[in-house]
Design a protein around this motif. Structure first.
Motif, PDB file in Angstrom:
ATOM      1  N   ASN A  16       0.830  -1.200   0.000  1.00 47.67           N
ATOM      2  CA  ASN A  16       0.000   0.000   0.000  1.00 47.67           C
ATOM      3  C   ASN A  16       0.871   1.259   0.000  1.00 47.67           C
ATOM      4  O   ASN A  16       1.294   1.739   1.050  1.00 47.67           O
ATOM      5  CB  ASN A  16      -0.906  -0.026   1.238  1.00 47.67           C
ATOM      6  N   LYS A  17       1.140   1.790  -1.188  1.00 48.42           N
ATOM      7  CA  LYS A  17       2.009   2.967  -1.331  1.00 48.42           C
ATOM      8  C   LYS A  17       1.485   4.177  -0.556  1.00 48.42           C
ATOM      9  O   LYS A  17       2.260   4.943   0.011  1.00 48.42           O
ATOM     10  CB  LYS A  17       2.193   3.309  -2.804  1.00 48.42           C
ATOM     11  N   GLU A  18       0.170   4.362  -0.548  1.00 49.66           N
ATOM     12  CA  GLU A  18      -0.416   5.486   0.178  1.00 49.66           C
ATOM     13  C   GLU A  18      -0.064   5.406   1.669  1.00 49.66           C
ATOM     14  O   GLU A  18       0.353   6.402   2.274  1.00 49.66           O
ATOM     15  CB  GLU A  18      -1.938   5.485   0.011  1.00 49.66           C
ATOM     16  N   PHE A  19      -0.191   4.218   2.250  1.00 45.33           N
ATOM     17  CA  PHE A  19       0.097   4.045   3.672  1.00 45.33           C
ATOM     18  C   PHE A  19       1.595   4.173   3.939  1.00 45.33           C
ATOM     19  O   PHE A  19       2.006   4.709   4.972  1.00 45.33           O
ATOM     20  CB  PHE A  19      -0.464   2.713   4.176  1.00 45.33           C
ATOM     21  N   TYR A  20       2.449   3.711   3.004  1.00 44.21           N
ATOM     22  CA  TYR A  20       3.898   3.867   3.171  1.00 44.21           C
ATOM     23  C   TYR A  20       4.225   5.343   3.411  1.00 44.21           C
ATOM     24  O   TYR A  20       5.008   5.678   4.297  1.00 44.21           O
ATOM     25  CB  TYR A  20       4.681   3.406   1.939  1.00 44.21           C
ATOM     26  N   SER A  21       3.636   6.212   2.600  1.00 41.92           N
ATOM     27  CA  SER A  21       3.899   7.657   2.715  1.00 41.92           C
ATOM     28  C   SER A  21       3.453   8.204   4.064  1.00 41.92           C
ATOM     29  O   SER A  21       4.157   9.016   4.680  1.00 41.92           O
ATOM     30  CB  SER A  21       3.182   8.419   1.597  1.00 41.92           C
ATOM     31  N   ILE A  22       2.286   7.777   4.519  1.00 40.10           N
ATOM     32  CA  ILE A  22       1.774   8.229   5.818  1.00 40.10           C
ATOM     33  C   ILE A  22       2.718   7.781   6.935  1.00 40.10           C
ATOM     34  O   ILE A  22       3.057   8.562   7.831  1.00 40.10           O
ATOM     35  CB  ILE A  22       0.338   7.692   6.052  1.00 40.10           C
ATOM     36  N   LEU A  23       3.145   6.534   6.862  1.00 37.31           N
ATOM     37  CA  LEU A  23       4.061   6.025   7.891  1.00 37.31           C
ATOM     38  C   LEU A  23       5.372   6.797   7.879  1.00 37.31           C
ATOM     39  O   LEU A  23       5.861   7.219   8.937  1.00 37.31           O
ATOM     40  CB  LEU A  23       4.312   4.526   7.678  1.00 37.31           C
ATOM     41  N   GLU A  24       5.938   7.002   6.701  1.00 40.87           N
ATOM     42  CA  GLU A  24       7.203   7.740   6.592  1.00 40.87           C
ATOM     43  C   GLU A  24       7.079   9.144   7.169  1.00 40.87           C
ATOM     44  O   GLU A  24       7.975   9.609   7.874  1.00 40.87           O
ATOM     45  CB  GLU A  24       7.658   7.799   5.133  1.00 40.87           C
ATOM     46  N   SER A  25       5.961   9.814   6.885  1.00 39.99           N
ATOM     47  CA  SER A  25       5.795  11.183   7.371  1.00 39.99           C
ATOM     48  C   SER A  25       5.617  11.228   8.888  1.00 39.99           C
ATOM     49  O   SER A  25       5.738  12.292   9.498  1.00 39.99           O
ATOM     50  CB  SER A  25       4.627  11.884   6.670  1.00 39.99           C
ATOM     51  N   ASN A  26       5.348  10.081   9.493  1.00 44.03           N
ATOM     52  CA  ASN A  26       5.223   9.986  10.949  1.00 44.03           C
ATOM     53  C   ASN A  26       6.420   9.293  11.592  1.00 44.03           C
ATOM     54  O   ASN A  26       6.368   8.919  12.764  1.00 44.03           O
ATOM     55  CB  ASN A  26       3.926   9.250  11.314  1.00 44.03           C
TER      56      ASN A  26
ATOM     57  N   ILE B 114       7.693   6.344  11.039  1.00 42.95           N
ATOM     58  CA  ILE B 114       7.500   4.912  11.297  1.00 42.95           C
ATOM     59  C   ILE B 114       8.065   4.122  10.122  1.00 42.95           C
ATOM     60  O   ILE B 114       7.745   4.395   8.960  1.00 42.95           O
ATOM     61  CB  ILE B 114       6.002   4.593  11.496  1.00 42.95           C
ATOM     62  N   GLY B 115       8.892   3.130  10.433  1.00 43.50           N
ATOM     63  CA  GLY B 115       9.475   2.289   9.392  1.00 43.50           C
ATOM     64  C   GLY B 115       8.450   1.293   8.857  1.00 43.50           C
ATOM     65  O   GLY B 115       7.472   0.978   9.527  1.00 43.50           O
ATOM     66  N   TRP B 116       8.702   0.819   7.657  1.00 36.76           N
ATOM     67  CA  TRP B 116       7.827  -0.198   7.072  1.00 36.76           C
ATOM     68  C   TRP B 116       8.657  -1.098   6.172  1.00 36.76           C
ATOM     69  O   TRP B 116       9.737  -0.720   5.740  1.00 36.76           O
ATOM     70  CB  TRP B 116       6.672   0.434   6.282  1.00 36.76           C
ATOM     71  N   GLU B 117       8.140  -2.290   5.929  1.00 42.42           N
ATOM     72  CA  GLU B 117       8.795  -3.182   4.989  1.00 42.42           C
ATOM     73  C   GLU B 117       7.772  -4.116   4.362  1.00 42.42           C
ATOM     74  O   GLU B 117       6.792  -4.491   5.004  1.00 42.42           O
ATOM     75  CB  GLU B 117       9.916  -3.975   5.659  1.00 42.42           C
ATOM     76  N   GLU B 118       8.013  -4.419   3.097  1.00 44.09           N
ATOM     77  CA  GLU B 118       7.235  -5.443   2.409  1.00 44.09           C
ATOM     78  C   GLU B 118       7.950  -6.756   2.692  1.00 44.09           C
ATOM     79  O   GLU B 118       9.078  -6.955   2.243  1.00 44.09           O
ATOM     80  CB  GLU B 118       7.189  -5.191   0.905  1.00 44.09           C
ATOM     81  N   ALA B 119       7.324  -7.608   3.481  1.00 45.53           N
ATOM     82  CA  ALA B 119       7.959  -8.856   3.895  1.00 45.53           C
ATOM     83  C   ALA B 119       6.873  -9.827   4.328  1.00 45.53           C
ATOM     84  O   ALA B 119       5.713  -9.455   4.470  1.00 45.53           O
ATOM     85  CB  ALA B 119       8.929  -8.598   5.042  1.00 45.53           C
ATOM     86  N   CYS B 120       7.275 -11.050   4.554  1.00 50.93           N
ATOM     87  CA  CYS B 120       6.379 -12.074   5.073  1.00 50.93           C
ATOM     88  C   CYS B 120       6.804 -12.394   6.501  1.00 50.93           C
ATOM     89  O   CYS B 120       7.939 -12.841   6.723  1.00 50.93           O
ATOM     90  CB  CYS B 120       6.429 -13.327   4.193  1.00 50.93           C
ATOM     91  N   THR B 121       5.925 -12.147   7.436  1.00 48.15           N
ATOM     92  CA  THR B 121       6.232 -12.406   8.841  1.00 48.15           C
ATOM     93  C   THR B 121       6.678 -13.851   9.044  1.00 48.15           C
ATOM     94  O   THR B 121       7.631 -14.109   9.787  1.00 48.15           O
ATOM     95  CB  THR B 121       5.003 -12.082   9.718  1.00 48.15           C
ATOM     96  N   LEU B 122       6.016 -14.797   8.382  1.00 52.34           N
ATOM     97  CA  LEU B 122       6.371 -16.207   8.541  1.00 52.34           C
ATOM     98  C   LEU B 122       7.795 -16.486   8.066  1.00 52.34           C
ATOM     99  O   LEU B 122       8.536 -17.229   8.714  1.00 52.34           O
ATOM    100  CB  LEU B 122       5.371 -17.094   7.788  1.00 52.34           C
ATOM    101  N   VAL B 123       8.180 -15.860   6.952  1.00 49.12           N
ATOM    102  CA  VAL B 123       9.544 -16.043   6.439  1.00 49.12           C
ATOM    103  C   VAL B 123      10.549 -15.378   7.374  1.00 49.12           C
ATOM    104  O   VAL B 123      11.593 -15.960   7.699  1.00 49.12           O
ATOM    105  CB  VAL B 123       9.678 -15.506   4.999  1.00 49.12           C
ATOM    106  N   LEU B 124      10.254 -14.166   7.829  1.00 51.61           N
ATOM    107  CA  LEU B 124      11.155 -13.478   8.752  1.00 51.61           C
ATOM    108  C   LEU B 124      11.397 -14.320  10.007  1.00 51.61           C
ATOM    109  O   LEU B 124      12.529 -14.431  10.481  1.00 51.61           O
ATOM    110  CB  LEU B 124      10.595 -12.111   9.148  1.00 51.61           C
ATOM    111  N   LEU B 125      10.336 -14.910  10.528  1.00 49.28           N
ATOM    112  CA  LEU B 125      10.484 -15.754  11.718  1.00 49.28           C
ATOM    113  C   LEU B 125      11.285 -17.007  11.418  1.00 49.28           C
ATOM    114  O   LEU B 125      12.172 -17.370  12.194  1.00 49.28           O
ATOM    115  CB  LEU B 125       9.097 -16.128  12.272  1.00 49.28           C
ATOM    116  N   SER B 126      10.993 -17.664  10.305  1.00 49.57           N
ATOM    117  CA  SER B 126      11.660 -18.939  10.000  1.00 49.57           C
ATOM    118  C   SER B 126      13.135 -18.757   9.667  1.00 49.57           C
ATOM    119  O   SER B 126      13.929 -19.685   9.810  1.00 49.57           O
ATOM    120  CB  SER B 126      10.939 -19.682   8.871  1.00 49.57           C
TER     121      SER B 126
END
Length: 119
Positions: free
Chosen positions: A91-101, A103-115
């Motif tokens: 969600n590019k729109e939300f990425y911008s909102i997070l950046e302006s506040n 807050i970091g973000w990443e496109e990732a899979c929680t399951l892969v990050l954990l494994s």
């Protein structure tokens, strides 16, 4: 250690959000969860009313971009360190909102990050 908020948690065992709650708990991560239906997954109570938390480190999203719009202000208000956009939640729109506040973000899979021990 801050908690992880699973947004879009499901009670259905075939859903990735369900698996994520289990894997987070198996990794001893503290978890809270929000979903459409209340119930328990692992030892985590899924709530269907927004709660204010003061110790959220990570928000992991299992809501499509349209469904996220209703939660922009809420997620920003929690002040997480990062938001993980799991596959299908980009969600590019939300990425911008997070950046302006700040807050970091990443496109990732929680399951892969954990494994792969990168969570």
């Amino acid at each position: 250690m801050g908690r992880t908020l699973v947004m879009g948690a499901s009670l259905k065992p075939d859903r990735y959000s369900y698996l994520a709650v289990h894997q987070l708990r198996n990794s001893d991560e503290p978890v809270v969860a929000f979903g459409k239906k209340e119930g328990m997954v692992a030892d985590v109570n899924i709530v269907n009313k927004l709660q204010q938390y003061d110790d959220i480190d990570t928000v992991t999203l299992y809501l499509n971009s349209n469904a996220q719009k209703d939660f922009y202000d809420y997620i920003v208000s929690l002040g997480p360190r990062r938001v993980i956009f799991n596959p299908g939640t980009e969600n590019k729109e939300f990425y911008s909102i997070l950046e302006s506040n700040g807050i970091g973000w990443e496109e990732a899979c929680t399951l892969v990050l954990l494994s792969t021990h990168q969570y």
